[in-house]
Write an enzyme that holds these catalytic residues in place. Structure first.
Site, PDB file in Angstrom:
ATOM      1  N   THR A 149     -31.195  26.420  10.056  1.00 57.79           N
ATOM      2  CA  THR A 149     -31.062  26.125  11.373  1.00 57.79           C
ATOM      3  C   THR A 149     -29.174  26.032  11.621  1.00 57.79           C
ATOM      4  O   THR A 149     -28.681  26.980  11.740  1.00 57.79           O
ATOM      5  CB  THR A 149     -31.531  25.103  11.708  1.00 57.79           C
ATOM      6  OG1 THR A 149     -31.188  23.799  10.960  1.00 57.79           O
ATOM      7  CG2 THR A 149     -33.020  24.956  11.869  1.00 57.79           C
ATOM      8  N   LYS A 172     -33.710  24.260   3.283  1.00 55.47           N
ATOM      9  CA  LYS A 172     -32.960  24.120   4.502  1.00 55.47           C
ATOM     10  C   LYS A 172     -32.595  22.582   4.785  1.00 55.47           C
ATOM     11  O   LYS A 172     -33.793  21.700   4.743  1.00 55.47           O
ATOM     12  CB  LYS A 172     -33.369  24.718   5.705  1.00 55.47           C
ATOM     13  CG  LYS A 172     -34.757  24.335   6.476  1.00 55.47           C
ATOM     14  CD  LYS A 172     -34.372  23.010   7.487  1.00 55.47           C
ATOM     15  CE  LYS A 172     -33.034  23.668   8.227  1.00 55.47           C
ATOM     16  NZ  LYS A 172     -33.032  22.183   9.266  1.00 55.47           N
ATOM     17  N   THR A 183     -33.859  16.267   7.483  1.00 54.98           N
ATOM     18  CA  THR A 183     -34.430  17.305   8.182  1.00 54.98           C
ATOM     19  C   THR A 183     -34.379  18.367   7.285  1.00 54.98           C
ATOM     20  O   THR A 183     -33.607  19.400   7.382  1.00 54.98           O
ATOM     21  CB  THR A 183     -33.838  17.770   9.444  1.00 54.98           C
ATOM     22  OG1 THR A 183     -33.476  16.770  10.206  1.00 54.98           O
ATOM     23  CG2 THR A 183     -34.540  18.772  10.216  1.00 54.98           C
TER      24      THR A 183
END
EC number: 2.3.1.35
Lengths: 390, 390
Positions: A149, A172, A183
């Site tokens: 992201t 990620k 996250t």
């Protein structure tokens, strides 16, 4: 190499049109071709956990997974029953393509909270990914790109056991990282012959000393997922201790890469607390210092401001970490700037040019040590999180 | 008006050459001329508490203070025995000037941690301040200017009791504000006829619902001090409940001014948690949301990002604050952007132009409410704390 380094795994990463960035790979598929289909997982403890977390937590409970489908471009978090149905339909699509039970497919999502996914794009993407499945280096790299992201680079790891088994992985994560998991979506694969129980033990221990000890911004995500899959395709049974150690090493290497790619970071900050009464005490002190915005700003300004280190240390209750403030030392990049709770050598002596900043705090009351990692707080972090939608 | 609003108090603020900013007022003196000399104090809980805090905590223990001397330009924290002697010598100087016991003089310092004060400047400044003591509006304002550091404006309050007693106060604080007290020095004066015990009760309650509920940056200071002094000069005995309420109101007004002057802030963020099982649960939820860097960045970008609100809320353990994520509502500036844990009205409907952002979180499980305040996280905050030395 990533998840295709271990034998018995195929992967793909494709452009499915889920991300708002046109042409970005945003859907990954990782398939375990066996003969074993052993799996273990660790998930966010956030009470607002996302639909895919709710789904995957159940899917992995029996210690078996055939495949993992992961998307960037949307977290599918705080989306209610409809969101959960999206995760279920995604798993069903993959199970139909592979001819496996629907509850042996894990689903992972990352991106903006509070919006449903464009489901038709996800399902069409699953077909495209299925068609592209391969065991090549390129296929593994495509998958590691598809889960990014705000990450600026893919994060992967490969390790070889002494008797030939292999472990590879991808992760990620860049922001919303802390304090228990990040996250982050992480898939680690191995061709070793191991049981689901061995995987659970190895993963829990590995996560505890890696992903649970990094803190980019103190913000815990709704979507954190770490999965460990074993195919047994090498036919090699590993030494249990060596297997655990290599899994922990893979987790640590991936966690270190997350810190190295923290949103807007200009310095990676390693905080080691030594001389504590026990490891929990050392860890509590390290976490308190790692959470200080004032310290993180000072480091971004190349200022080894030890006053901001000890003022954070001073917030840890005595019952959690006993120490005498007058006995505390602080070294920054090898220079003892605080000695016995008072000024030590001049902080102007500290070389702040390296990206990695090494802070060592000596409590001088016991023999336990722990290390946590964080990033500095920069204009660019604010820019990314104020001016972009995420 | 500040500390000279109440009868029986004189004050001064002078340039003593302690601050690195040439010509800045940096030393304040507040003197209680009686007839009462009652006092109470609340101090930082940081284990690395500064020398002046160690001194003043003892000085106020007997419920009596004749004077408070405060300096900006240096915190005298983490300065060892030599630092403590500086505080003691400063108190002695004031006691000699006033002809009062040395242990009835409180000392407060704010500024950079880890450096000794230029003591001769402090002592000469004490003489100058003593010579300038006055009960005028200007004298109170001078004092409130002299304690400022990164504050952009002085912060003062005045209140009148129903039967004529007066309360006035001043505070400094802008960064290193949280979570129990702030980097703040606060002096509140009253001419009411009250006992030290009444002062202690009123101050503890007042601080708990004000200074203990603001959080600029999650960083607890080494120097926080709040002092409440009573001269009895009005001859008026207040109603106890009214007195407590006005003290609490003064604390709240000063705390609100700190938030309004938070380092680099472009928005003041009011977070109200409603429908909790009890006040502690509501407070824990409010604090968790107020500590989110991601939310604070989003607000600085005028984005009412409720995903970052609920993901912070979700980190509060069930045992601390019971609630069902599927029942939670979030209103930002009157728009219900999250309804039952899912998207509500479009966040584009939220007017983010006012400086004050009003976030109301409904847990919908009980009847308790609590409010905490924080600031947004801006480029300017990073600039102030990365590029300035403090």
């Amino acid at each position: 190499m990533s998840v295709t380094f271990a034998q018995g795994f195929t992967a793909a990463g494709v452009v499915a049109g889920i991300s708002s960035t046109a042409g970005k790979k945003d859907l990954a598929l990782v398939v375990n071709d066996g003969p074993l289909k052993a799996a273990a997982g660790v998930f966010t403890t956030n009470r607002f956990c996302a639909a895919p977390v709710q789904w995957s937590r159940e899917a992995v409970k029996d210690g078996r997974l055939d495949a993992v489908i992961l998307n960037s471009g949307g977290a599918n978090a705080c989306t209610g029953v409809e969101g959960y149905e999206q995760s279920a339909k995604t798993a069903r699509k993959v199970s139909e393509l592979l001819g496996c039970p629907v509850d042996d497919v894990a689903v992972c999502s990352t991106g903006l909270i509070g919006e449903l996914l464009p489901l038709s794009n996800v399902l069409a993407g699953a077909e495209a990914a299925f068609a592209a499945l391969d065991d090549t280096v390129q296929a593994g790299e495509d998958a590691s790109h598809a889960i990014m992201t705000t990450d600026t680079k893919p994060k992967t790891v490969t390790r070889l056991g002494s008797n030939g088994f292999r472990i590879g992985g991808m992760v990620k994560g860049s922001g919303m990282i802390a304090p228990q998991l990040a996250t982050m979506l992480c898939v680690i694969t191995t061709d070793a012959v191991v049981t689901p129980e061995q995987l659970r033990v190895a993963l829990a221990a590995g996560v505890d000393t890696s992903f649970n000890r990094i803190d980019v911004d103190g913000c815990m995500s709704t979507n954190d997922t770490v999965l460990l899959l074993a195919s047994g395709a090498s036919g090699i049974t590993p030494d249990a201790d060596e297997f655990n150690a290599i899994v922990a090493d893979c987790c640590a290497a991936l966690a270190r890469q997350i810190i190295g790619d923290g949103e807007g970071a200009s310095h990676d900050i390693k905080i080691t607390v030594e001389g504590a009464t026990d490891e929990d005490a050392a860890l509590a002190c390290g976490r308190a210092v790692a959470a200080s915005n004032l310290l993180k700003c000072a480091i971004s300004g190349n200022d080894p401001n030890w006053g901001r280190i000890v003022s954070s240390l001073g917030t840890v209750p005595v019952g959690v970490a006993p120490y005498d403030p007058d006995q505390v030392t602080v070294d920054v990049n090898g220079v003892r700037v605080c000695d016995g709770g008072k000024p030590g050598r001049d902080r102007g002596e500290v070389d702040m040019t390296p990206r990695e900043v090494d802070i060592v705090i000596g409590l001088n009351i016991g023999g336990a040590t722990a290390t946590v990692w964080t990033d500095d707080l920069t204009h660019e972090y604010v820019h990314i999180n104020a001016d972009y939608e995420s």
